[in-house]
Design an enzyme around this catalytic site. Sequence first.
Site, short mmCIF file in Angstrom:
data_model
loop_
_atom_site.label_atom_id
_atom_site.label_comp_id
_atom_site.label_asym_id
_atom_site.label_seq_id
_atom_site.Cartn_x
_atom_site.Cartn_y
_atom_site.Cartn_z
N TRP A 155 1.06 -1.20 -0.06
CA TRP A 155 0.19 -0.02 0.27
C TRP A 155 0.92 1.35 0.23
CZ3 TRP A 155 -4.47 -0.79 -1.38
CH2 TRP A 155 -5.27 -2.42 -1.20
N TRP B 208 -7.76 0.02 2.53
CA TRP B 208 -8.73 -0.25 2.78
C TRP B 208 -9.10 -0.25 4.07
CZ3 TRP B 208 -10.55 -3.01 6.24
CH2 TRP B 208 -9.88 -4.24 6.93
#
Length: 483
Positions: A314, A367
């Site tokens: 990420w 997320w």
Amino acid sequence: MPRSSRAAPALVLFRRDLRLADHPALSAATETGAPVLPVYILDDETPGRWRMGGASRWWLHQSLRSLGADLEARGSRLVLRRGETERVLRDLIEETGARTIFFTRGYEPYQRALEERLKLSLEARGVSLRRFGGQILVEPENLANLAGAPFRVFTPFFRALSQRGEPSTPLPAPQKLAAPDSWPRSDALASWSLEPTKPDWARGIRAAWRPGETAARKRLAQFIETTLASYRTRRDEPGIDGTSRLSPHLAFGEIGPRQIWHAVQAAAEAAGDHAAADAYLREVGWREFSYHLLFHFPHLPEAPFRPEFEAFPWRDDETALEAWQRGRTGYPIVDAGMRQLWQTGWMHNRVRMIVASFLIKDLLLPWQTGADWFWDTLVDADLANNAASWQWVAGSGADAAPYFRIFNPVLQGEKFDARGDYVRAFVPELAKLPASLIHKPWTASAAALRDAGVTLGETWPHPIVDHVAARARALTAFASLKK
């Protein structure tokens, strides 16, 4: 026979079940014949990350006010206390002599831990805890696959759920509640400061919603009368009122899933058309699936369900995250959704998937950051639904969409908001653009932009990423998990 009003009261602890109808714990307390002591505890000791968000706190204020009025109409009242739940209950037991506590079970990890602590501490004092279902259709311990394990895929889960037959008939609300001889002290609801003041960011939420059990029943009736027949074919269009909008009422337990299930099935029987009802009840089934997942896999809100996603590369980009949060990404359907969320505390489900895909895959942000933002800003914030839905989009969850399914925000807008009505409602800067350009204003000619009063980079931002390049970057990141 009803007992004397001097009998020890039956304490009913309200949680995410702020209703009187189809409330098994309340019904059981009433059936004892003892005076009923309804209590709600605002426990700010909830673990920090999952402490109730701002939008939920606003809703809670209105819902408690409504519940209190409904109880008063039945000769009762709602006692409000703030503090650590176990300590508050000990105080109430000492003050009132209550020996039995009735409550609806929770499925969140911290609620389950609380119930275990209460069992250990209060039962040692001779206090009986009586726990009931009510938030979901089937308790998680009672539904398993052929191997006896929890379901990990929705379709066989829903098949097994459906094969159990109709849920039991909802219980009626009590007409009268026996009051205790004297009432313990109660906090004033206003003293909890659940509503915002300066600034009052809840004006749009206040205009969009009417919390409470009565409002929930009216919303269900309206949905069945005006929207259910077209639900299957038009539920993905955010520019119309094509969904039930019952999610916040469900999240706070102002209405129960059994009530919804039976009302929708009855409407289908009367109309002789089960297609729309089946489509809607399947969505109720997804909510059920989310609760079962959270119960069996309590790490779901924080860690990927599929452990290989622990290594996902990420990005950390606060500027991009803030642009997404504020509806300034330059992609109209994404920004309309984020502004609808900020203004009304709610977002259409199709658009939730679009904005989640954009955050996770176009921006390559984790997320969990999106789940946290939704938790704070949604009036229907629900730990099970929130966690399962974000992991579904991320590809890391149970029965998840594959990671390489990456929504194109332009095509999604053109498909589901073809006339641009949704974008115009929440992105007034683009209201004068024709439908052919409203989802991709950066492709408009200088004349078209001028006629619409749009100046790219000033009145409307350039896209913060190029979708084609972002998609390629996301697929490369996903491929790294296989090495």
